[in-house]
Design a protein around this motif. Structure first.
Motif, PDB file in Angstrom:
ATOM      1  N   PRO A 210       0.794  -1.240   0.000  1.00 31.56           N
ATOM      2  CA  PRO A 210       0.000   0.000   0.000  1.00 31.56           C
ATOM      3  C   PRO A 210       0.823   1.284   0.000  1.00 31.56           C
ATOM      4  O   PRO A 210       0.292   2.322  -0.405  1.00 31.56           O
ATOM      5  CB  PRO A 210      -0.842  -0.120   1.271  1.00 31.56           C
ATOM      6  N   SER A 211       2.049   1.221   0.451  1.00 31.04           N
ATOM      7  CA  SER A 211       2.872   2.432   0.446  1.00 31.04           C
ATOM      8  C   SER A 211       4.332   2.032   0.534  1.00 31.04           C
ATOM      9  O   SER A 211       4.656   0.856   0.730  1.00 31.04           O
ATOM     10  CB  SER A 211       2.493   3.331   1.625  1.00 31.04           C
ATOM     11  N   ASP A 212       5.198   3.024   0.378  1.00 32.58           N
ATOM     12  CA  ASP A 212       6.630   2.729   0.455  1.00 32.58           C
ATOM     13  C   ASP A 212       7.080   2.481   1.895  1.00 32.58           C
ATOM     14  O   ASP A 212       8.259   2.247   2.141  1.00 32.58           O
ATOM     15  CB  ASP A 212       7.456   3.840  -0.196  1.00 32.58           C
ATOM     16  N   ARG A 213       6.167   2.515   2.846  1.00 31.74           N
ATOM     17  CA  ARG A 213       6.512   2.130   4.207  1.00 31.74           C
ATOM     18  C   ARG A 213       6.563   0.613   4.364  1.00 31.74           C
ATOM     19  O   ARG A 213       7.066   0.108   5.354  1.00 31.74           O
ATOM     20  CB  ARG A 213       5.498   2.718   5.191  1.00 31.74           C
ATOM     21  N   PHE A 214       6.005  -0.082   3.401  1.00 32.34           N
ATOM     22  CA  PHE A 214       5.949  -1.544   3.442  1.00 32.34           C
ATOM     23  C   PHE A 214       7.084  -2.115   2.595  1.00 32.34           C
ATOM     24  O   PHE A 214       7.278  -1.717   1.441  1.00 32.34           O
ATOM     25  CB  PHE A 214       4.610  -2.057   2.902  1.00 32.34           C
ATOM     26  N   PHE A 215       7.774  -3.065   3.173  1.00 30.17           N
ATOM     27  CA  PHE A 215       8.923  -3.655   2.496  1.00 30.17           C
ATOM     28  C   PHE A 215       8.979  -5.135   2.849  1.00 30.17           C
ATOM     29  O   PHE A 215       8.791  -5.516   3.996  1.00 30.17           O
ATOM     30  CB  PHE A 215      10.203  -2.940   2.945  1.00 30.17           C
ATOM     31  N   ALA A 216       9.224  -5.998   1.865  1.00 33.80           N
ATOM     32  CA  ALA A 216       9.320  -7.428   2.128  1.00 33.80           C
ATOM     33  C   ALA A 216      10.593  -7.973   1.520  1.00 33.80           C
ATOM     34  O   ALA A 216      11.074  -7.472   0.503  1.00 33.80           O
ATOM     35  CB  ALA A 216       8.112  -8.167   1.557  1.00 33.80           C
ATOM     36  N   GLU A 217      11.133  -8.989   2.157  1.00 34.03           N
ATOM     37  CA  GLU A 217      12.340  -9.619   1.642  1.00 34.03           C
ATOM     38  C   GLU A 217      12.325 -11.108   1.916  1.00 34.03           C
ATOM     39  O   GLU A 217      11.637 -11.578   2.828  1.00 34.03           O
ATOM     40  CB  GLU A 217      13.588  -8.987   2.262  1.00 34.03           C
ATOM     41  N   ARG A 218      13.110 -11.826   1.133  1.00 34.98           N
ATOM     42  CA  ARG A 218      13.257 -13.279   1.270  1.00 34.98           C
ATOM     43  C   ARG A 218      14.651 -13.634   0.763  1.00 34.98           C
ATOM     44  O   ARG A 218      14.811 -14.268  -0.269  1.00 34.98           O
ATOM     45  CB  ARG A 218      12.172 -13.988   0.449  1.00 34.98           C
ATOM     46  N   PRO A 219      15.662 -13.209   1.485  1.00 27.13           N
ATOM     47  CA  PRO A 219      17.034 -13.202   0.957  1.00 27.13           C
ATOM     48  C   PRO A 219      17.592 -14.563   0.564  1.00 27.13           C
ATOM     49  O   PRO A 219      18.414 -14.633  -0.350  1.00 27.13           O
ATOM     50  CB  PRO A 219      17.836 -12.570   2.092  1.00 27.13           C
ATOM     51  N   GLU A 220      17.175 -15.631   1.230  1.00 27.13           N
ATOM     52  CA  GLU A 220      17.728 -16.948   0.906  1.00 27.13           C
ATOM     53  C   GLU A 220      16.670 -17.873   0.316  1.00 27.13           C
ATOM     54  O   GLU A 220      16.881 -19.075   0.228  1.00 27.13           O
ATOM     55  CB  GLU A 220      18.363 -17.560   2.160  1.00 27.13           C
TER      56      GLU A 220
END
Lengths: 112, 114
Positions: free
Chosen positions: A61-71
């Motif tokens: 919904p906004s640039d405040r939300f961030f997701a990662e899955r590095p491995e």
């Protein structure tokens, strides 16, 4: 076998704080999804990973939300500077490509 | 764009009577459709799925759904309700190939009285 697990199950944050929500998918599932479920509503798609690649983040919904899955396994959804409208249940699901998505129990986030 | 509309926000039935939860869909191509159930404080569970094979789909716990292209409907039924069926039910369409993002309806709360 073990299903999708999420932690914490409940999180209370003061407005403006940053939060991190963790998802452990079913072992071997290459696809991982995050959804947001507001009270009384159906889940809404946030983002999708295939292995470590984030292929779709159109639902964030906004640039405040961030997701990662590095491995390519565990994933973290981070919300910066939380707002009251971020209060919701955050659901994680995993799958093999083209197959049924299995959902975790969710993390209930309350922003006060 | 794909979407689903659940026509009833709340359905109440008596134990032992039939259940009908209604869902209409909109899709620009042949969709994959699902019904999920969510019990309080539990994760979403897949009841059944339609992926262009048989139009009558049987799922778990005695539920079934019929895909009707002419009516753009995918209603969920069960011949006889049990108390344990009380839950939130979601009709779902895929945004593309199966395995990609799911698009959920707003949900129907099923109440079962004794």
């Amino acid at each position: 076998g073990a299903g999708v697990s999420q932690s914490p199950r409940y999180k209370v944050a003061k407005r403006g704080q940053d939060v991190a929500l963790r998802c452990d998918p079913i072992s071997g599932h290459v696809s991982l999804f995050w959804y947001q479920q507001a009270l009384g509503q159906g889940p809404e798609f946030l983002t999708y990973f295939q292995n470590e690649a984030q292929l779709d983040k159109s639902g964030l919904p906004s640039d405040r939300f961030f997701a990662e899955r590095p491995e390519g396994s565990v994933s973290t959804l981070k919300i910066q500077r939380t707002q009251q409208e971020d209060s919701a249940v955050y659901l994680c699901a995993s799958s093999f490509p083209g197959s049924e998505q299995y959902f975790g129990p969710g993390t209930r986030l309350t922003v006060t | 764009a794909q979407s689903v509309t659940q026509l009833d926000s709340h359905v109440s039935v008596s134990e032992g009577t039939p259940v009908l939860l209604r869902c209409n869909y909109s899709s620009s191509y042949s969709p994959s459709l699902f019904w999920y159930v969510q019990h309080p404080n539990k994760g979403l569970q897949l009841l059944l799925k339609y992926t262009s094979a048989a139009t009558l789909v049987k799922g778990i716990n005695g539920f079934e759904a019929e895909f009707k292209k002419s009516e753009t409907s995918f209603h969920l039924t069960k011949p006889s309700a049990h108390m344990s069926d009380a839950a939130e039910y979601f009709c779902v369409v895929t945004g593309g190939q199966a395995g990609t993002a799911l698009i959920f309806g707003k949900g129907t709360t099923l109440s079962v009285s004794s």
